[in-house]
Design an enzyme around this catalytic site. Structure first.
Site, PDB file in Angstrom:
ATOM      1  N   ARG A   1      -1.889  29.399 -42.971  1.00 26.57           N
ATOM      2  CA  ARG A   1      -1.687  29.891 -41.615  1.00 26.57           C
ATOM      3  C   ARG A   1      -2.479  31.171 -41.334  1.00 26.57           C
ATOM      4  NH1 ARG A   1       2.798  28.184 -39.026  1.00 26.57           N
ATOM      5  NH2 ARG A   1       2.736  26.130 -38.507  1.00 26.57           N
TER       6      ARG A   1
ATOM      7  N   ARG B   1      -5.611  31.014 -27.151  1.00 28.71           N
ATOM      8  CA  ARG B   1      -4.467  30.098 -26.974  1.00 28.71           C
ATOM      9  C   ARG B   1      -4.043  30.059 -25.508  1.00 28.71           C
ATOM     10  NH1 ARG B   1      -0.316  27.489 -26.523  1.00 28.71           N
ATOM     11  NH2 ARG B   1       1.421  27.275 -27.969  1.00 28.71           N
TER      12      ARG B   1
ATOM     13  N   TYR C   1       9.827  14.830 -40.383  1.00 31.10           N
ATOM     14  CA  TYR C   1       9.765  15.157 -38.951  1.00 31.10           C
ATOM     15  C   TYR C   1      10.038  13.919 -38.090  1.00 31.10           C
ATOM     16  CZ  TYR C   1       8.277  19.933 -39.720  1.00 31.10           C
ATOM     17  OH  TYR C   1       8.252  21.259 -40.087  1.00 31.10           O
TER      18      TYR C   1
ATOM     19  N   ASP D   1      -2.913  20.636 -37.141  1.00 27.83           N
ATOM     20  CA  ASP D   1      -1.505  20.638 -37.533  1.00 27.83           C
ATOM     21  C   ASP D   1      -1.188  19.364 -38.299  1.00 27.83           C
ATOM     22  OD1 ASP D   1       1.045  22.375 -36.864  1.00 27.83           O
ATOM     23  OD2 ASP D   1       1.660  20.275 -36.926  1.00 27.83           O
TER      24      ASP D   1
ATOM     25  N   ARG E   1      -0.949  33.225 -34.574  1.00 26.53           N
ATOM     26  CA  ARG E   1      -0.444  34.184 -33.589  1.00 26.53           C
ATOM     27  C   ARG E   1      -0.479  35.659 -33.982  1.00 26.53           C
ATOM     28  NH1 ARG E   1       4.859  30.830 -32.819  1.00 26.53           N
ATOM     29  NH2 ARG E   1       4.203  30.519 -34.959  1.00 26.53           N
TER      30      ARG E   1
HETATM   31  O1  CP3 Z   1      -3.292  27.409 -41.940  1.00 26.01           O
HETATM   32  C1  CP3 Z   1      -3.940  27.466 -40.859  1.00 26.01           C
HETATM   33  O2  CP3 Z   1      -4.288  28.516 -40.322  1.00 26.01           O
HETATM   34  C2  CP3 Z   1      -4.385  26.148 -40.248  1.00 26.01           C
HETATM   35  C3  CP3 Z   1      -3.569  25.643 -39.194  1.00 26.01           C
HETATM   36  C4  CP3 Z   1      -2.187  25.068 -39.474  1.00 26.01           C
HETATM   37  C5  CP3 Z   1      -1.190  25.036 -38.462  1.00 26.01           C
HETATM   38  N1  CP3 Z   1      -0.128  24.321 -38.940  1.00 26.01           N
HETATM   39  C6  CP3 Z   1      -1.328  25.626 -37.120  1.00 26.01           C
HETATM   40  C7  CP3 Z   1      -0.126  25.883 -36.294  1.00 26.01           C
HETATM   41  C8  CP3 Z   1      -1.658  24.423 -40.596  1.00 26.01           C
HETATM   42  C9  CP3 Z   1      -2.272  24.220 -41.983  1.00 26.01           C
HETATM   43  C10 CP3 Z   1      -0.363  23.946 -40.242  1.00 26.01           C
HETATM   44  C11 CP3 Z   1       0.490  23.168 -41.155  1.00 26.01           C
HETATM   45  C12 CP3 Z   1       1.862  22.844 -40.749  1.00 26.01           C
HETATM   46  N2  CP3 Z   1       2.338  22.533 -39.503  1.00 26.01           N
HETATM   47  C13 CP3 Z   1       2.945  22.711 -41.662  1.00 26.01           C
HETATM   48  C14 CP3 Z   1       2.849  22.874 -43.157  1.00 26.01           C
HETATM   49  C15 CP3 Z   1       2.874  24.312 -43.551  1.00 26.01           C
HETATM   50  C16 CP3 Z   1       4.210  24.998 -43.350  1.00 26.01           C
HETATM   51  O3  CP3 Z   1       4.232  25.939 -42.536  1.00 26.01           O
HETATM   52  O4  CP3 Z   1       5.175  24.610 -43.992  1.00 26.01           O
HETATM   53  C17 CP3 Z   1       4.095  22.364 -40.912  1.00 26.01           C
HETATM   54  C18 CP3 Z   1       5.483  22.137 -41.458  1.00 26.01           C
HETATM   55  C19 CP3 Z   1       3.689  22.248 -39.549  1.00 26.01           C
HETATM   56  C20 CP3 Z   1       4.515  21.843 -38.381  1.00 26.01           C
HETATM   57  C21 CP3 Z   1       4.583  22.950 -37.393  1.00 26.01           C
HETATM   58  N3  CP3 Z   1       3.562  23.276 -36.525  1.00 26.01           N
HETATM   59  C22 CP3 Z   1       5.668  23.817 -37.147  1.00 26.01           C
HETATM   60  C23 CP3 Z   1       6.983  23.801 -37.878  1.00 26.01           C
HETATM   61  C24 CP3 Z   1       5.286  24.656 -36.097  1.00 26.01           C
HETATM   62  C25 CP3 Z   1       6.157  25.643 -35.380  1.00 26.01           C
HETATM   63  C26 CP3 Z   1       6.304  26.892 -36.136  1.00 26.01           C
HETATM   64  C27 CP3 Z   1       5.361  27.896 -35.610  1.00 26.01           C
HETATM   65  O5  CP3 Z   1       4.776  28.607 -36.423  1.00 26.01           O
HETATM   66  O6  CP3 Z   1       5.235  27.987 -34.373  1.00 26.01           O
HETATM   67  C28 CP3 Z   1       3.940  24.337 -35.753  1.00 26.01           C
HETATM   68  C29 CP3 Z   1       3.081  24.997 -34.735  1.00 26.01           C
HETATM   69  C30 CP3 Z   1       1.830  25.618 -35.212  1.00 26.01           C
HETATM   70  N4  CP3 Z   1       0.965  25.065 -36.114  1.00 26.01           N
HETATM   71  C31 CP3 Z   1       1.287  26.857 -34.756  1.00 26.01           C
HETATM   72  C32 CP3 Z   1       0.062  27.023 -35.441  1.00 26.01           C
HETATM   73  C33 CP3 Z   1      -0.927  28.152 -35.271  1.00 26.01           C
HETATM   74  C34 CP3 Z   1       1.880  27.762 -33.717  1.00 26.01           C
HETATM   75  C35 CP3 Z   1       1.614  27.167 -32.374  1.00 26.01           C
HETATM   76  C36 CP3 Z   1       1.314  28.203 -31.323  1.00 26.01           C
HETATM   77  O7  CP3 Z   1       0.198  28.782 -31.338  1.00 26.01           O
HETATM   78  O8  CP3 Z   1       2.155  28.402 -30.454  1.00 26.01           O
END
Ligand code: CP3
Length: 339
Positions: free
Chosen positions: A24, A37, A148, A74, A28
């Site tokens: 990640r 964004r 999910y 994602d 944000r």
């Molecule tokens: O690592 C990186 O920078 C690459 C991008 C990336 C995202 N999600 C972007 C994202 C990666 C590798 C993921 C993986 C991901 N997504 C996982 C596995 C890793 C982990 O955290 O356990 C999971 C479970 C998800 C599913 C997911 N996507 C969730 C639970 C959420 C909400 C939580 C949150 O942080 O908002 C997301 C949204 C998400 N994925 C965001 C980002 C940057 C936030 C969205 C936003 O900008 O509003």
């Protein structure tokens, strides 16, 4: 050409400096991400806009100089491309359509057209990326993606998913197999588009009882690793909460094993093969809460790595409230450290 430190370690060849990237690392906590964004509309619109997604992938590299750039996307794009409803609501996280009936599970099929923009993101990123930085692709592991799809609204423990696996093991197998096959296609295409290594995120592996872990984490992971072998690209596995199963997880053939912050690094290393790279495991909350404490812990992790193949990372994803100057201080330390 400058050495690709991250790739070298993934291939079992330790380097003078330990390479680093952060799960990640785009997101944000970065003002430039929040800015982009806003202009993109929704999160999925951003993911499916190759120019913008490539820009977001590159943002942390430009600012901090990590050794790896992870594709901005994602894990939920795979169920989306298989026909499930997926939405991201502001401040709520992902909302995935619950799919439990045999008919719907049987009809889940990868529509590759939907994933084309993501391959384009990789191609655009590769063009811009300095040659010494390794481009990382990724996907969710089958259990975590299935969790999910089977989740009941608001269920943080994924009890609905675990109950389904107990009550309907045959359907669960069908679902996990379908996701696994789609994942192999998806990751193979990522490699063709320029990914030099890929990571499997099994974020909810730690919820499973031992026999369930064997069936829904170990077996599908081993299958994917074997199927990706012809690509020649190393696979990093991150099964959060793997704990006592770490040696068995390492035995699935992964080139690199990610370690969460709940696990002692020395204990984790003793579970791995000598040439198998380890990745982890700074607590992202420590970096957000206490800069100096995080720097001390980072040094301790580097000492524990010794001279084995290793990659510095967090034990889970970067938190949105992490101060940018804490990240910068950590990166400075990691760039200066030698072993
Ligand atoms: O690592 C990186 O920078 C690459 C991008 C990336 C995202 N999600 C972007 C994202 C990666 C590798 C993921 C993986 C991901 N997504 C996982 C596995 C890793 C982990 O955290 O356990 C999971 C479970 C998800 C599913 C997911 N996507 C969730 C639970 C959420 C909400 C939580 C949150 O942080 O908002 C997301 C949204 C998400 N994925 C965001 C980002 C940057 C936030 C969205 C936003 O900008 O509003």
């Amino acid at each position: 050409m400058a050495q690709r430190l991250l790739l070298e370690n993934l291939l079992g060849r330790p380097t003078d400096r330990v390479p680093f990237w952060f799960m990640r690392q785009a997101g944000r906590y970065l003002p430039e991400y929040r800015e982009l964004r806003k202009s993109a509309g929704g999160f999925l619109e951003l993911v499916f806009d190759p120019k913008k997604a490539a820009e977001v992938t590159l943002q942390p590299i430009r600012r901090f100089g990590m050794d790896g750039a992870i594709l901005f996307s994602d894990i939920l794009v795979v169920p989306y491309a298989m026909g499930a409803g997926v939405a991201f609501a502001e401040g709520e996280g992902p909302i995935v359509e619950r799919i439990t009936d045999a008919g719907r599970i049987g009809r889940l099929a990868l529509d590759e057209k939907k994933l084309q923009p993501i391959y384009e993101t990789l191609r655009l990123t590769k063009k811009e990326l300095p040659a010494h930085v390794t481009l990382l692709g990724f996907a969710g592991a089958p259990w975590t993606v299935a969790a999910y799809l089977l989740r009941e609204k608001g269920d943080k423990e994924f009890s609905g998913a675990r109950a389904f696996a107990y009550a309907q093991p045959k359907l669960m197998q069908q679902l996990v197999d379908a996701i696994g096959e789609a994942t192999v296609v998806y990751l193979t295409r990522q490699v063709e588009a320029g990914a030099q290594a890929v990571q499997l995120f099994d974020s909810w592996a730690g919820l499973l009882a031992p026999d369930q872990f064997e069936r829904w984490v170990l077996q599908p992971t081993a299958k994917i690793v074997a199927a990706l072998k012809p690509t020649g690209v190393p696979v990093i596995g991150f099964a959060r909460g793997a704990g006592q199963h770490l040696a068995a997880y390492a035995g699935t053939g992964l080139q690199c094993v990610g370690v969460d912050q709940q696990t002692d690094m020395a204990t984790a290393i003793s579970a791995l093969g000598k040439k198998q790279a380890v990745q982890g495991n700074l607590d992202p909350l420590l970096l957000a809460a206490d800069k100096d404490g995080a720097l001390r812990q980072a040094e301790k992790i580097l000492r524990t790595f010794g001279d084995r193949p290793a990659i510095f990372n967090f034990g889970h994803g970067m938190l949105p409230h992490t101060p940018v100057d804490h990240v910068a201080a950590l990166c400075d330390l990691l760039k200066a450290a030698r072993r």
